[in-house]
Design a protein around this motif. Structure first.
Motif, PDB file in Angstrom:
ATOM      1  N   PRO A 158       0.847  -1.197   0.000  1.00 11.20           N
ATOM      2  CA  PRO A 158       0.000   0.000   0.000  1.00 11.20           C
ATOM      3  C   PRO A 158       0.885   1.251   0.000  1.00 11.20           C
ATOM      4  O   PRO A 158       2.112   1.146  -0.124  1.00 11.20           O
ATOM      5  N   ALA A 159       0.284   2.413   0.161  1.00 11.59           N
ATOM      6  CA  ALA A 159       1.048   3.657   0.042  1.00 11.59           C
ATOM      7  C   ALA A 159       1.204   4.404   1.364  1.00 11.59           C
ATOM      8  O   ALA A 159       1.572   5.583   1.369  1.00 11.59           O
ATOM      9  N   TYR A 160       0.971   3.735   2.487  1.00 11.59           N
ATOM     10  CA  TYR A 160       0.974   4.440   3.772  1.00 11.59           C
ATOM     11  C   TYR A 160       2.303   5.123   4.073  1.00 11.59           C
ATOM     12  O   TYR A 160       2.343   6.191   4.674  1.00 11.59           O
ATOM     13  N   GLY A 161       3.407   4.520   3.659  1.00 10.76           N
ATOM     14  CA  GLY A 161       4.710   5.090   3.970  1.00 10.76           C
ATOM     15  C   GLY A 161       5.107   6.283   3.126  1.00 10.76           C
ATOM     16  O   GLY A 161       6.063   6.993   3.471  1.00 10.76           O
ATOM     17  N   ILE A 162       4.402   6.514   2.013  1.00  9.39           N
ATOM     18  CA  ILE A 162       4.696   7.692   1.192  1.00  9.39           C
ATOM     19  C   ILE A 162       3.553   8.708   1.203  1.00  9.39           C
ATOM     20  O   ILE A 162       3.630   9.741   0.545  1.00  9.39           O
ATOM     21  N   ASP A 163       2.505   8.417   1.985  1.00 15.77           N
ATOM     22  CA  ASP A 163       1.391   9.367   2.101  1.00 15.77           C
ATOM     23  C   ASP A 163       1.801  10.624   2.860  1.00 15.77           C
ATOM     24  O   ASP A 163       1.240  11.702   2.646  1.00 15.77           O
ATOM     25  N   SER A 164       2.752  10.480   3.801  1.00 18.04           N
ATOM     26  CA  SER A 164       3.198  11.607   4.628  1.00 18.04           C
ATOM     27  C   SER A 164       4.586  11.296   5.147  1.00 18.04           C
ATOM     28  O   SER A 164       5.166  10.245   4.850  1.00 18.04           O
ATOM     29  N   ASP A 165       5.115  12.206   5.959  1.00 19.87           N
ATOM     30  CA  ASP A 165       6.427  11.994   6.568  1.00 19.87           C
ATOM     31  C   ASP A 165       6.329  11.300   7.920  1.00 19.87           C
ATOM     32  O   ASP A 165       7.342  11.144   8.608  1.00 19.87           O
ATOM     33  N   TYR A 166       5.143  10.840   8.318  1.00 14.87           N
ATOM     34  CA  TYR A 166       4.960  10.275   9.644  1.00 14.87           C
ATOM     35  C   TYR A 166       5.555   8.869   9.764  1.00 14.87           C
ATOM     36  O   TYR A 166       6.188   8.535  10.758  1.00 14.87           O
ATOM     37  N   GLU A 167       5.348   8.024   8.760  1.00 12.16           N
ATOM     38  CA  GLU A 167       5.843   6.651   8.795  1.00 12.16           C
ATOM     39  C   GLU A 167       6.825   6.377   7.659  1.00 12.16           C
ATOM     40  O   GLU A 167       6.995   5.234   7.231  1.00 12.16           O
ATOM     41  N   GLY A 168       7.478   7.398   7.174  1.00 15.78           N
ATOM     42  CA  GLY A 168       8.402   7.246   6.064  1.00 15.78           C
ATOM     43  C   GLY A 168       8.710   8.603   5.484  1.00 15.78           C
ATOM     44  O   GLY A 168       8.896   9.574   6.216  1.00 15.78           O
ATOM     45  N   PHE A 169       8.721   8.681   4.155  1.00 14.87           N
ATOM     46  CA  PHE A 169       9.013   9.931   3.473  1.00 14.87           C
ATOM     47  C   PHE A 169       7.935  10.197   2.420  1.00 14.87           C
ATOM     48  O   PHE A 169       7.716   9.367   1.538  1.00 14.87           O
ATOM     49  N   ARG A 170       7.313  11.345   2.543  1.00 20.49           N
ATOM     50  CA  ARG A 170       6.265  11.703   1.581  1.00 20.49           C
ATOM     51  C   ARG A 170       6.841  11.727   0.173  1.00 20.49           C
ATOM     52  O   ARG A 170       7.886  12.323  -0.074  1.00 20.49           O
ATOM     53  N   ASP A 171       6.138  11.079  -0.748  1.00 18.57           N
ATOM     54  CA  ASP A 171       6.623  11.009  -2.121  1.00 18.57           C
ATOM     55  C   ASP A 171       5.475  10.621  -3.032  1.00 18.57           C
ATOM     56  O   ASP A 171       4.415  10.179  -2.570  1.00 18.57           O
ATOM     57  N   GLU A 172       5.695  10.769  -4.307  1.00 13.93           N
ATOM     58  CA  GLU A 172       4.695  10.374  -5.293  1.00 13.93           C
ATOM     59  C   GLU A 172       4.870   8.903  -5.651  1.00 13.93           C
ATOM     60  O   GLU A 172       5.992   8.405  -5.764  1.00 13.93           O
ATOM     61  N   PRO A 173       3.774   8.187  -5.839  1.00 15.55           N
ATOM     62  CA  PRO A 173       3.903   6.783  -6.241  1.00 15.55           C
ATOM     63  C   PRO A 173       4.422   6.664  -7.665  1.00 15.55           C
ATOM     64  O   PRO A 173       4.147   7.513  -8.516  1.00 15.55           O
ATOM     65  N   GLU A 174       5.183   5.611  -7.917  1.00 20.03           N
ATOM     66  CA  GLU A 174       5.671   5.328  -9.265  1.00 20.03           C
ATOM     67  C   GLU A 174       4.889   4.189  -9.905  1.00 20.03           C
ATOM     68  O   GLU A 174       4.855   4.078 -11.125  1.00 20.03           O
ATOM     69  N   ILE A 175       4.276   3.368  -9.065  1.00 19.10           N
ATOM     70  CA  ILE A 175       3.513   2.216  -9.541  1.00 19.10           C
ATOM     71  C   ILE A 175       2.034   2.580  -9.636  1.00 19.10           C
ATOM     72  O   ILE A 175       1.539   3.414  -8.871  1.00 19.10           O
ATOM     73  N   ASP A 176       1.310   1.935 -10.530  1.00 23.95           N
ATOM     74  CA  ASP A 176      -0.079   2.286 -10.837  1.00 23.95           C
ATOM     75  C   ASP A 176      -1.073   1.698  -9.835  1.00 23.95           C
ATOM     76  O   ASP A 176      -2.068   1.097 -10.225  1.00 23.95           O
ATOM     77  N   GLY A 177      -0.830   1.863  -8.564  1.00 24.67           N
ATOM     78  CA  GLY A 177      -1.776   1.360  -7.580  1.00 24.67           C
ATOM     79  C   GLY A 177      -1.075   0.650  -6.439  1.00 24.67           C
ATOM     80  O   GLY A 177       0.150   0.705  -6.289  1.00 24.67           O
ATOM     81  N   CYS A 178      -1.872  -0.035  -5.627  1.00 23.41           N
ATOM     82  CA  CYS A 178      -1.379  -0.753  -4.454  1.00 23.41           C
ATOM     83  C   CYS A 178      -1.661  -2.239  -4.647  1.00 23.41           C
ATOM     84  O   CYS A 178      -2.833  -2.641  -4.667  1.00 23.41           O
ATOM     85  N   HIS A 179      -0.618  -3.039  -4.739  1.00 20.95           N
ATOM     86  CA  HIS A 179      -0.773  -4.423  -5.181  1.00 20.95           C
ATOM     87  C   HIS A 179      -0.110  -5.412  -4.224  1.00 20.95           C
ATOM     88  O   HIS A 179       0.466  -5.024  -3.202  1.00 20.95           O
ATOM     89  N   VAL A 180      -0.177  -6.689  -4.609  1.00 24.22           N
ATOM     90  CA  VAL A 180       0.422  -7.779  -3.839  1.00 24.22           C
ATOM     91  C   VAL A 180       1.432  -8.488  -4.740  1.00 24.22           C
ATOM     92  O   VAL A 180       1.159  -8.723  -5.924  1.00 24.22           O
ATOM     93  N   TYR A 181       2.593  -8.853  -4.162  1.00 27.83           N
ATOM     94  CA  TYR A 181       3.695  -9.392  -4.954  1.00 27.83           C
ATOM     95  C   TYR A 181       4.265 -10.663  -4.338  1.00 27.83           C
ATOM     96  O   TYR A 181       4.087 -10.938  -3.151  1.00 27.83           O
TER      97      TYR A 181
END
Length: 305
Positions: A137-160
């Motif tokens: 998911p994108a929780y770690g790039i949504d803000s600086d609270y749990e990571g670093f705010r950034d724009e997603p490079e992948i087209d969504g939130c997936h499972v790998y």
């Protein structure tokens, strides 16, 4: 009293808990604890305190909790132990999956898919064939609270899936809003994955879906297995009988292997994740908001190592 720590909703839950058992608060002082992983050889639990950018270690022999690692811009979320007894982690900071080798070296197992950086890997599980399955998911790039705010490079939130032999990365599910916790059934023919889309979308997902695992490791099905009745399902683990022990706002929800809510362990803080540990693998460790809890059960967790 201990009885008030449990809510029995179905007679099947009565044999799975001891209402005389005490839910212990083992440690407090975090901001958002997550990712518990138990190491039998060390009699220790490793867990994350994500906003404080540190990995914590609870020593079962002394009852003490201390900082295992901190301040390296890793912002570790989910953790697990692989079949060789190594720590495998999801990192928000590096947007990657890493493995801590026996000599302490850090190996990056995956940080990109088709040349694009992952969002912020969240939770993971190791299958018996050595493959690693994880959510992004994108929780770690949504803000600086749990990571670093950034724009997603992948087209969504997936499972790998990371192949245990070749290291090849395959996308196995691409129809989630915010994939989160995941775990295999005892026979590994079923994979359960939580979707916490409600954190970002009005009337969004707050359920666990069940997938059939084909022989070639592709997934089929994906119907909703259970809806969370209080908050969201985040992390969860299975016991030996295939029951799910799931995080929720009011504690740990126990689901039967058919998805029925049969009982709750009530915890005074919002639960993020759980794992089984202890000498008999019947001690349930619970990460909840800023604290770590545990309770001893008369049932054993599913061993994954």
């Amino acid at each position: 009293m201990a009885e008030t720590d449990f809510e029995i909703l179905d007679p099947r839950f009565k044999t799975l808990v001891k209402t005389s058992a005490v839910i212990e608060k083992l440690w407090s002082g975090g901001r958002w604890t997550e990712g518990p992983a138990y190491f039998p050889a060390l009699k220790s639990l490793v867990f994350s305190d994500i906003p404080n950018d540190r990995l914590m270690r609870f020593d079962e022999t002394t009852g003490q909790t201390g900082i295992l690692m901190g301040g390296r811009d890793r912002y570790v979320n989910g953790n697990t132990v692989d079949r060789q007894g190594r720590l495998v982690s999801c990192e928000h900071g590096g947007r990657c999956i890493t493995r801590t080798e026996h000599d302490g070296r850090l190996t990056v197992l995956a940080d990109r898919y088709e040349g694009k950086r992952f969002n912020s890997p969240n939770d993971l599980v190791v299958k018996s064939d050595g493959s690693i399955w994880f959510t992004d998911p994108a929780y770690g790039i949504d803000s600086d609270y749990e990571g670093f705010r950034d724009e997603p490079e992948i087209d969504g939130c997936h499972v790998y899936r990371i192949d245990g032999v070749t290291g090849k990365i395959t996308r196995v599910a691409d129809d989630f809003k915010r994939p989160n916790g995941l775990a295999f059934s005892p026979d590994e023919r079923k994979l359960y994955i939580a979707d916490t889309g409600a954190t970002h979308f009005e009337s969004g997902e707050r359920h666990i879906r069940g997938f059939d695992v084909r022989d070639d490791n592709s997934l089929a099905g994906g119907d909703v297995f259970a809806q969370c009745s209080n908050g969201l399902f985040d992390g969860f683990r299975l016991d030996n009988a295939g029951r799910l022990w799931c995080s929720a706002t009011d504690g740990v929800h126990c689901l039967s292997d058919t998805g029925d809510l049969i009982g709750k362990i009530l915890v005074p803080e919002r639960v993020s994740n759980v794992c089984f540990g202890g000498p008999k693998n019947n001690r349930l460790f619970i990460t909840a908001t800023g604290s770590l809890y545990s309770v001893l059960l008369p049932t054993t967790g599913l061993r994954t190592f």
